[in-house]
Design a protein around this motif. Structure first.
Motif, PDB file in Angstrom:
ATOM      1  N   MET A  67       0.817  -1.204   0.000  1.00 16.28           N
ATOM      2  CA  MET A  67       0.000   0.000   0.000  1.00 16.28           C
ATOM      3  C   MET A  67       0.859   1.266   0.000  1.00 16.28           C
ATOM      4  O   MET A  67       0.497   2.275  -0.604  1.00 16.28           O
ATOM      5  CB  MET A  67      -0.937  -0.004   1.207  1.00 16.28           C
ATOM      6  CG  MET A  67      -2.030  -1.054   1.131  1.00 16.28           C
ATOM      7  SD  MET A  67      -3.045  -0.912  -0.348  1.00 16.28           S
ATOM      8  CE  MET A  67      -3.828   0.668  -0.074  1.00 16.28           C
ATOM      9  N   ALA A  68       1.996   1.209   0.688  1.00 18.61           N
ATOM     10  CA  ALA A  68       2.897   2.359   0.680  1.00 18.61           C
ATOM     11  C   ALA A  68       3.428   2.613  -0.736  1.00 18.61           C
ATOM     12  O   ALA A  68       3.457   3.746  -1.218  1.00 18.61           O
ATOM     13  CB  ALA A  68       4.049   2.140   1.656  1.00 18.61           C
ATOM     14  N   VAL A  69       3.849   1.527  -1.401  1.00 21.42           N
ATOM     15  CA  VAL A  69       4.342   1.651  -2.785  1.00 21.42           C
ATOM     16  C   VAL A  69       3.216   2.115  -3.706  1.00 21.42           C
ATOM     17  O   VAL A  69       3.408   2.969  -4.574  1.00 21.42           O
ATOM     18  CB  VAL A  69       4.924   0.311  -3.267  1.00 21.42           C
ATOM     19  CG1 VAL A  69       5.331   0.408  -4.739  1.00 21.42           C
ATOM     20  CG2 VAL A  69       6.124  -0.085  -2.416  1.00 21.42           C
ATOM     21  N   CYS A  70       2.030   1.548  -3.503  1.00 19.28           N
ATOM     22  CA  CYS A  70       0.862   1.949  -4.310  1.00 19.28           C
ATOM     23  C   CYS A  70       0.581   3.438  -4.140  1.00 19.28           C
ATOM     24  O   CYS A  70       0.283   4.140  -5.113  1.00 19.28           O
ATOM     25  CB  CYS A  70      -0.349   1.122  -3.896  1.00 19.28           C
ATOM     26  SG  CYS A  70      -1.858   1.498  -4.819  1.00 19.28           S
ATOM     27  N   GLY A  71       0.681   3.932  -2.906  1.00 20.03           N
ATOM     28  CA  GLY A  71       0.459   5.346  -2.650  1.00 20.03           C
ATOM     29  C   GLY A  71       1.461   6.234  -3.374  1.00 20.03           C
ATOM     30  O   GLY A  71       1.099   7.256  -3.959  1.00 20.03           O
ATOM     31  N   ILE A  72       2.729   5.816  -3.347  1.00 20.15           N
ATOM     32  CA  ILE A  72       3.778   6.580  -4.037  1.00 20.15           C
ATOM     33  C   ILE A  72       3.508   6.612  -5.549  1.00 20.15           C
ATOM     34  O   ILE A  72       3.629   7.654  -6.202  1.00 20.15           O
ATOM     35  CB  ILE A  72       5.157   5.973  -3.738  1.00 20.15           C
ATOM     36  CG1 ILE A  72       5.505   6.160  -2.258  1.00 20.15           C
ATOM     37  CG2 ILE A  72       6.239   6.611  -4.620  1.00 20.15           C
ATOM     38  CD1 ILE A  72       6.745   5.421  -1.815  1.00 20.15           C
TER      39      ILE A  72
END
Length: 312
Positions: A67-72
């Protein structure tokens, strides 16, 4: 900037993407930073004897990373979308990048949903047995912070106001943990505790119970400093029930968020494809239009030449 319909749609989708992407980054960062000890409680295996799994991030933790990567990716795509909206006629390469980024974000979000669904099955089928086995074999008491799962148990008991797997009874049969306690009303006489101090009700102004590592430090923060021995002012509800409630709430909120996020990403993908198709169609029509103008010029020129020959 918003002069034609495609650019307007792109701006709206990019704005929503930026908001959702920022939410992904902020929430996953906060959860990872603030409640790291709790995550060890959710590291489980279908084999109760497989304690090595406690050293490996769980599906829930991997979901946070995704989710962190998706957010970026979503924030980056939003910036590209804003840039593309300002150069709608010339920015084909921008739209290709935008489309690829949106597809990557969609796949990351979908992967996170699949991980949570897989973990839910594992948690329902094997969670209780494994967590109970981890408590029996790995809990060393509330003063030792070197064993991560033991620290996670203390953090869970203090945070959720619970005790043991299904209540205090587990600590009557499981005796390998450090039972040391001090009677502050009797010159700090060392006595034997019947429950861990983290099973006791703590004063409301405590910020981080994990910073305390001695009986004397804990004694100052208890509502009743005899609690570890007498069990007065103690928590009686088991922690597994609390874990079930917390995980189910997390699962429902995550799935609801994912549905909205996937919808936004799918809309972004469709808008990107539509814009690229229109751009390609416009480029295919331009040579045809030029060709018609050229033919018209040739026909007109030939007529003029024929008329001139007749006069001569």
């Amino acid at each position: 900037m918003c002069t034609v319909a495609p650019s307007c749609v792109l701006i709206v989708i990019s704005l929503v993407c930026m908001i959702f992407g920022a939410m992904c980054i902020a929430l996953t960062t906060w959860v990872q930073m603030d409640n790291l000890d709790i995550f060890y409680m959710f590291r489980i295996s279908n084999d109760p004897a497989d304690m090595d799994v406690l050293d490996t991030p769980s599906y829930v933790e991997f979901t946070g990373y995704l989710m962190a990567v998706c957010g970026i990716v979503m924030v980056t795509v939003a910036v590209i979308g804003f840039a593309g909206a300002s150069c709608l006629k010339e920015g084909k390469s921008v739209y290709i990048t935008y489309l690829v980024g949106m597809i990557v974000a969609f796949l990351l979000q979908l992967s996170a949903v699949l991980l949570v669904s897989k973990y839910n099955t594992l948690f329902v089928d094997h969670g209780e047995k494994f967590i109970n086995a981890a408590l029996a074999h790995k809990y060393v008491g509330p003063y030792n912070r070197s064993v991560k799962i033991s620290t996670a148990w203390d953090a869970t008991q203090a945070l959720f106001g619970c005790c043991g797997m299904r209540g205090q009874v587990v600590f009557q049969t499981q005796t390998a943990w450090n039972r040391t306690w001090v009677d502050v009303d009797n010159n700090n006489k060392v006595v034997k505790a019947t429950i861990p101090v983290t099973c006791c009700s703590l004063k409301p102004d405590i910020h981080d119970v994990m910073q305390m590592t001695t009986p004397e430090e804990f004694a100052l923060q208890l509502r009743d400093n005899t609690c570890p021995v007498s069990r007065k002012q103690s928590n009686t509800e088991g922690c597994f029930v609390q874990m079930q409630v917390v995980f189910e709430l997390f699962r429902k909120l995550f799935l609801a968020f994912s549905v909205f996020n996937l919808t936004v990403q799918a809309s972004g993908i469709l808008s990107g494809i539509c814009i690229l198709v229109k751009m390609n169609k416009r480029k295919d029509d331009e040579p045809l239009s030029n060709c018609k103008e050229t033919n018209s010029f040739v026909i007109t020129h030939d007529r003029d030449r024929s008329y001139f020959n007749e006069i001569v």
